[in-house]
Design a protein around this motif. Structure first.
Motif, PDB file in Angstrom:
ATOM      1  N   GLN A 266       0.826  -1.207   0.000  1.00 37.25           N
ATOM      2  CA  GLN A 266       0.000   0.000   0.000  1.00 37.25           C
ATOM      3  C   GLN A 266       0.858   1.254   0.000  1.00 37.25           C
ATOM      4  O   GLN A 266       0.528   2.236  -0.662  1.00 37.25           O
ATOM      5  CB  GLN A 266      -0.943  -0.008   1.201  1.00 37.25           C
ATOM      6  CG  GLN A 266      -2.059  -1.003   1.056  1.00 37.25           C
ATOM      7  CD  GLN A 266      -2.931  -1.078   2.293  1.00 37.25           C
ATOM      8  OE1 GLN A 266      -2.594  -0.545   3.347  1.00 37.25           O
ATOM      9  NE2 GLN A 266      -4.058  -1.752   2.170  1.00 37.25           N
ATOM     10  N   MET A 267       1.949   1.219   0.732  1.00 40.37           N
ATOM     11  CA  MET A 267       2.833   2.383   0.726  1.00 40.37           C
ATOM     12  C   MET A 267       3.401   2.605  -0.673  1.00 40.37           C
ATOM     13  O   MET A 267       3.443   3.727  -1.164  1.00 40.37           O
ATOM     14  CB  MET A 267       3.973   2.223   1.723  1.00 40.37           C
ATOM     15  CG  MET A 267       4.782   3.500   1.847  1.00 40.37           C
ATOM     16  SD  MET A 267       6.321   3.313   2.714  1.00 40.37           S
ATOM     17  CE  MET A 267       7.378   2.747   1.424  1.00 40.37           C
ATOM     18  N   ARG A 268       3.818   1.530  -1.313  1.00 37.86           N
ATOM     19  CA  ARG A 268       4.385   1.652  -2.665  1.00 37.86           C
ATOM     20  C   ARG A 268       3.333   2.173  -3.653  1.00 37.86           C
ATOM     21  O   ARG A 268       3.657   2.915  -4.563  1.00 37.86           O
ATOM     22  CB  ARG A 268       4.920   0.299  -3.147  1.00 37.86           C
ATOM     23  CG  ARG A 268       6.176  -0.141  -2.479  1.00 37.86           C
ATOM     24  CD  ARG A 268       7.410   0.630  -2.898  1.00 37.86           C
ATOM     25  NE  ARG A 268       7.638   0.542  -4.323  1.00 37.86           N
ATOM     26  CZ  ARG A 268       8.083   1.541  -5.066  1.00 37.86           C
ATOM     27  NH1 ARG A 268       8.335   2.696  -4.537  1.00 37.86           N
ATOM     28  NH2 ARG A 268       8.268   1.391  -6.349  1.00 37.86           N
ATOM     29  N   GLN A 269       2.075   1.784  -3.475  1.00 40.17           N
ATOM     30  CA  GLN A 269       1.030   2.191  -4.415  1.00 40.17           C
ATOM     31  C   GLN A 269       0.468   3.577  -4.119  1.00 40.17           C
ATOM     32  O   GLN A 269       0.102   4.301  -5.034  1.00 40.17           O
ATOM     33  CB  GLN A 269      -0.110   1.178  -4.404  1.00 40.17           C
ATOM     34  CG  GLN A 269       0.266  -0.153  -4.997  1.00 40.17           C
ATOM     35  CD  GLN A 269      -0.830  -1.189  -4.826  1.00 40.17           C
ATOM     36  OE1 GLN A 269      -1.905  -0.895  -4.321  1.00 40.17           O
ATOM     37  NE2 GLN A 269      -0.553  -2.412  -5.233  1.00 40.17           N
ATOM     38  N   ARG A 270       0.364   3.941  -2.844  1.00 32.57           N
ATOM     39  CA  ARG A 270      -0.311   5.190  -2.479  1.00 32.57           C
ATOM     40  C   ARG A 270       0.645   6.325  -2.153  1.00 32.57           C
ATOM     41  O   ARG A 270       0.399   7.467  -2.501  1.00 32.57           O
ATOM     42  CB  ARG A 270      -1.208   4.952  -1.267  1.00 32.57           C
ATOM     43  CG  ARG A 270      -2.312   3.970  -1.539  1.00 32.57           C
ATOM     44  CD  ARG A 270      -3.122   3.749  -0.294  1.00 32.57           C
ATOM     45  NE  ARG A 270      -4.125   2.720  -0.507  1.00 32.57           N
ATOM     46  CZ  ARG A 270      -4.852   2.207   0.447  1.00 32.57           C
ATOM     47  NH1 ARG A 270      -4.698   2.612   1.683  1.00 32.57           N
ATOM     48  NH2 ARG A 270      -5.736   1.275   0.173  1.00 32.57           N
ATOM     49  N   PHE A 271       1.686   6.028  -1.441  1.00 39.83           N
ATOM     50  CA  PHE A 271       2.569   7.066  -0.920  1.00 39.83           C
ATOM     51  C   PHE A 271       3.687   7.414  -1.900  1.00 39.83           C
ATOM     52  O   PHE A 271       3.955   8.573  -2.180  1.00 39.83           O
ATOM     53  CB  PHE A 271       3.161   6.580   0.410  1.00 39.83           C
ATOM     54  CG  PHE A 271       4.109   7.543   1.062  1.00 39.83           C
ATOM     55  CD1 PHE A 271       3.629   8.563   1.865  1.00 39.83           C
ATOM     56  CD2 PHE A 271       5.476   7.427   0.892  1.00 39.83           C
ATOM     57  CE1 PHE A 271       4.492   9.444   2.474  1.00 39.83           C
ATOM     58  CE2 PHE A 271       6.345   8.302   1.497  1.00 39.83           C
ATOM     59  CZ  PHE A 271       5.853   9.317   2.290  1.00 39.83           C
ATOM     60  N   THR A 272       4.328   6.405  -2.430  1.00 36.42           N
ATOM     61  CA  THR A 272       5.538   6.590  -3.225  1.00 36.42           C
ATOM     62  C   THR A 272       5.338   7.349  -4.534  1.00 36.42           C
ATOM     63  O   THR A 272       6.167   8.201  -4.861  1.00 36.42           O
ATOM     64  CB  THR A 272       6.187   5.216  -3.495  1.00 36.42           C
ATOM     65  OG1 THR A 272       6.372   4.560  -2.245  1.00 36.42           O
ATOM     66  CG2 THR A 272       7.512   5.351  -4.191  1.00 36.42           C
ATOM     67  N   PRO A 273       4.280   7.089  -5.311  1.00 39.67           N
ATOM     68  CA  PRO A 273       4.178   7.770  -6.614  1.00 39.67           C
ATOM     69  C   PRO A 273       4.219   9.297  -6.533  1.00 39.67           C
ATOM     70  O   PRO A 273       4.829   9.943  -7.385  1.00 39.67           O
ATOM     71  CB  PRO A 273       2.834   7.285  -7.167  1.00 39.67           C
ATOM     72  CG  PRO A 273       2.638   5.956  -6.535  1.00 39.67           C
ATOM     73  CD  PRO A 273       3.214   6.093  -5.151  1.00 39.67           C
TER      74      PRO A 273
ATOM     75  N   ALA B 217       4.731  10.552   9.331  1.00 37.41           N
ATOM     76  CA  ALA B 217       3.325  10.982   9.376  1.00 37.41           C
ATOM     77  C   ALA B 217       2.427   9.936   8.719  1.00 37.41           C
ATOM     78  O   ALA B 217       1.337   9.637   9.215  1.00 37.41           O
ATOM     79  CB  ALA B 217       3.166  12.337   8.688  1.00 37.41           C
ATOM     80  N   TRP B 218       2.877   9.366   7.606  1.00 36.85           N
ATOM     81  CA  TRP B 218       2.097   8.337   6.920  1.00 36.85           C
ATOM     82  C   TRP B 218       1.942   7.109   7.819  1.00 36.85           C
ATOM     83  O   TRP B 218       0.839   6.582   7.975  1.00 36.85           O
ATOM     84  CB  TRP B 218       2.774   7.955   5.602  1.00 36.85           C
ATOM     85  CG  TRP B 218       1.992   6.967   4.801  1.00 36.85           C
ATOM     86  CD1 TRP B 218       0.963   7.222   3.943  1.00 36.85           C
ATOM     87  CD2 TRP B 218       2.166   5.545   4.793  1.00 36.85           C
ATOM     88  NE1 TRP B 218       0.492   6.054   3.402  1.00 36.85           N
ATOM     89  CE2 TRP B 218       1.213   5.010   3.904  1.00 36.85           C
ATOM     90  CE3 TRP B 218       3.028   4.679   5.443  1.00 36.85           C
ATOM     91  CZ2 TRP B 218       1.105   3.651   3.657  1.00 36.85           C
ATOM     92  CZ3 TRP B 218       2.920   3.322   5.193  1.00 36.85           C
ATOM     93  CH2 TRP B 218       1.970   2.820   4.310  1.00 36.85           C
TER      94      TRP B 218
END
Length: 192
Positions: free
Chosen positions: A54-61, A101-102
């Motif tokens: 989820q971090m790779r899909q939501r946060f990283t881009p 924060a995430w």
């Protein structure tokens, strides 16, 4: 501190396993010689893998787009050592704050119930687990059985042993460059 930590098998997790085991052994000497970490194989470490995905899909881009915009708009040159060092000095702490924060938001938000999940009637699974842990691990006089208080001295020892602050991996930029940047920042702030 949890009773046992878990992770995928991999060298990136050895330090975490060793640090956690050291804390547990210092807290409870009867655990000496044991590892307080579970290496989860294949599909058994699903929750952490879901979080990572989820971090790779939501946060990283968003951050990848931000970095790409800097290169495309010539805000910095990735081949220039000065630009690279200034970038590391500014962006890595910023990114760390955003990641913290995430993680805080993910860890402290309520999970949505799965209404399609069928649970057995009777004792709740969570209560059965709590009862088991109470019977197996907690002294009867200790009502807070899942919380293991770790003394600051133990944390300091483990940090120094497994993640010493002076280790080069924690240096964003070389010390001389950092001193120079801090000097320029003080001069700049004095002018404003």
């Amino acid at each position: 501190m949890p009773l046992v930590s878990q992770s995928d098998p991999g060298s990136e997790n050895y330090g975490i396993a060793k640090a956690h085991t050291t804390c547990r052994n210092r807290h409870d000497p009867s655990l000496s010689g044991t590892i307080q970490h579970r290496w989860m194989l294949k599909k058994k470490n699903i929750k952490p893998e879901i979080s990572w995905s989820q971090m790779r899909q939501r946060f990283t881009p968003g951050f990848e787009d931000l970095l790409e915009a800097g290169v495309v708009n010539d805000w910095y040159d990735i081949n220039c050592p000065l630009d690279l060092l200034v970038f590391r000095w500014i962006f890595i702490p910023f990114l760390q704050k955003e990641l913290d924060a995430w993680a805080d938001r993910i860890n402290n938000s309520c999970k949505h119930a799965n209404h399609n999940k069928i649970l057995p009637h009777g004792i709740h699974v969570e209560q059965a687990a709590i009862d088991y842990v109470q019977q197996e691990f907690a002294p009867p006089e200790d009502p807070v059985f899942l919380l293991i208080h770790v003394e600051q001295a133990a944390i300091d020892y483990v940090q120094q042993e497994f993640a010493p602050p002076e280790d080069p991996v924690f240096l964003l930029v070389p010390p001389k460059f950092k001193n120079m940047l801090e000097f320029f920042m003080r001069v700049w702030e004095a002018q404003w």
